[in-house]
Design a protein around this motif. Structure first.
Motif, PDB file in Angstrom:
ATOM      1  N   PHE A  94       0.823  -1.207   0.000  1.00  0.00           N
ATOM      2  CA  PHE A  94       0.000   0.000   0.000  1.00  0.00           C
ATOM      3  C   PHE A  94       0.857   1.256   0.000  1.00  0.00           C
ATOM      4  O   PHE A  94       0.467   2.264  -0.601  1.00  0.00           O
ATOM      5  N   ASN A  95       2.012   1.232   0.678  1.00  0.00           N
ATOM      6  CA  ASN A  95       2.923   2.379   0.618  1.00  0.00           C
ATOM      7  C   ASN A  95       3.346   2.643  -0.817  1.00  0.00           C
ATOM      8  O   ASN A  95       3.306   3.785  -1.294  1.00  0.00           O
ATOM      9  N   VAL A  96       3.747   1.590  -1.510  1.00  0.00           N
ATOM     10  CA  VAL A  96       4.196   1.727  -2.895  1.00  0.00           C
ATOM     11  C   VAL A  96       3.048   2.161  -3.801  1.00  0.00           C
ATOM     12  O   VAL A  96       3.231   2.965  -4.727  1.00  0.00           O
ATOM     13  N   GLN A 142      -3.557   3.392   4.597  1.00  0.00           N
ATOM     14  CA  GLN A 142      -3.536   2.097   5.258  1.00  0.00           C
ATOM     15  C   GLN A 142      -4.351   2.085   6.557  1.00  0.00           C
ATOM     16  O   GLN A 142      -5.358   1.404   6.647  1.00  0.00           O
ATOM     17  N   GLY A 143      -3.938   2.814   7.551  1.00  0.00           N
ATOM     18  CA  GLY A 143      -4.684   2.841   8.804  1.00  0.00           C
ATOM     19  C   GLY A 143      -4.809   1.472   9.443  1.00  0.00           C
ATOM     20  O   GLY A 143      -3.827   0.753   9.588  1.00  0.00           O
ATOM     21  N   CYS A 146      -6.971   5.121  13.003  1.00  0.00           N
ATOM     22  CA  CYS A 146      -8.060   4.608  12.178  1.00  0.00           C
ATOM     23  C   CYS A 146      -8.598   5.752  11.335  1.00  0.00           C
ATOM     24  O   CYS A 146      -8.966   6.804  11.869  1.00  0.00           O
ATOM     25  N   PHE A 147      -8.637   5.577  10.008  1.00  0.00           N
ATOM     26  CA  PHE A 147      -9.065   6.625   9.089  1.00  0.00           C
ATOM     27  C   PHE A 147     -10.472   6.410   8.544  1.00  0.00           C
ATOM     28  O   PHE A 147     -10.906   7.125   7.632  1.00  0.00           O
ATOM     29  N   GLU A 165      -9.739   4.427   4.473  1.00  0.00           N
ATOM     30  CA  GLU A 165      -8.810   3.299   4.455  1.00  0.00           C
ATOM     31  C   GLU A 165      -8.943   2.500   3.169  1.00  0.00           C
ATOM     32  O   GLU A 165     -10.044   2.169   2.728  1.00  0.00           O
ATOM     33  N   GLY A 166      -7.795   2.223   2.561  1.00  0.00           N
ATOM     34  CA  GLY A 166      -7.742   1.513   1.294  1.00  0.00           C
ATOM     35  C   GLY A 166      -7.894   2.418   0.085  1.00  0.00           C
ATOM     36  O   GLY A 166      -7.686   1.982  -1.051  1.00  0.00           O
TER      37      GLY A 166
END
Length: 230
Positions: free
Chosen positions: A15-17, A22-23, A97-98, A102-103
């Motif tokens: 997910f970083n790339v 993410q959260g 937590c977002f 998230e995602g």
């Protein structure tokens, strides 16, 4: 006696790339993430640890496992003692937590921050206003899952005081902690006085030192990455 926490962000993830938020959701380490986790462990080979903690996200648990494995290998090569390090998971070390973000692509988060501040603030400026960011995300999250800053601060403080006291009572020592970027940024926000150096970004597998001394908390090096050059 003082307890020194070595807070590190997990290794790079898919997910970083992919530039995704993410959260509390998760994604696996990349090859670089795994490699940096091992470099982290080698960089800590000269330190003894009374305990090691990771958040309950797989990216944090895997980073910790790889780091401790590489640390043990490096100590063996140097002829150092290899005592087992007690490992625990702790949900208080989770990323923020977002909620609905998230995602989602990271651009969705950037747009939320534009809506809050009316402009694109550099990360250095954001780091001084993390409480506003968390509270805005909490207030505007349609799922009502995003945390406000008080909730994030409460779990950071609870972990530090509970773990610090326990390690102190057992004879003090060092504690390795694998957590997440915004959690570490929030920790620095809470305990670094205004005007102190605060790097713009907490890099993957970087080290931030936090000292707990009979309830008093101070921050040393923030986001150090020298060990990743090897």
């Amino acid at each position: 006696m003082a307890v020194t926490f070595y807070f590190t962000r997990h290794g790079e993830t898919q997910f970083n790339v992919g530039n995704r938020v993410q959260g509390w959701c998760d994604s696996p380490l990349t090859e670089k993430g795994a490699r940096d986790a091992r470099l982290l462990g080698r960089g800590l080979a000269d330190r003894d640890f009374a305990a090691a903690y990771a958040s309950d996200a797989s990216r944090a648990r895997d980073t910790l496992a790889l780091a401790l494995e590489a640390r043990a290998e490096a100590r063996a090569c140097e002829g150092r003692a290899i005592a087992p390090v007690p490992v625990r998971e702790d949900a208080r070390l989770r990323e923020w937590c977002f909620g609905a973000l998230e995602g989602e692509p990271s651009e969705a988060m950037r747009q939320c921050l534009r809506d809050l501040f009316g402009e694109d603030l550099p990360r250095e400026a954001q780091n001084r206003r993390l409480n506003e960011i968390a509270d805005y995300l909490n207030a505007t999250d349609p799922t009502e899952r995003a945390e406000n800053f008080a909730a994030i601060a409460a779990r950071i403080e609870a972990f530090l005081h509970e773990c610090g006291r326990a390690v102190e009572e057992a004879g003090s020592g060092n504690v390795l902690v694998v957590s997440h970027a915004l959690l570490i940024r929030a920790l620095v926000f809470l305990y670094v006085r205004d005007g102190a150096p605060f790097p713009s970004k907490i890099e993957n597998a970087s080290i931030t030192e936090v000292v707990w001394d009979d309830g008093a908390i101070s921050v040393g090096a923030i986001g150090a990455t020298d060990h990743l050059a090897g």
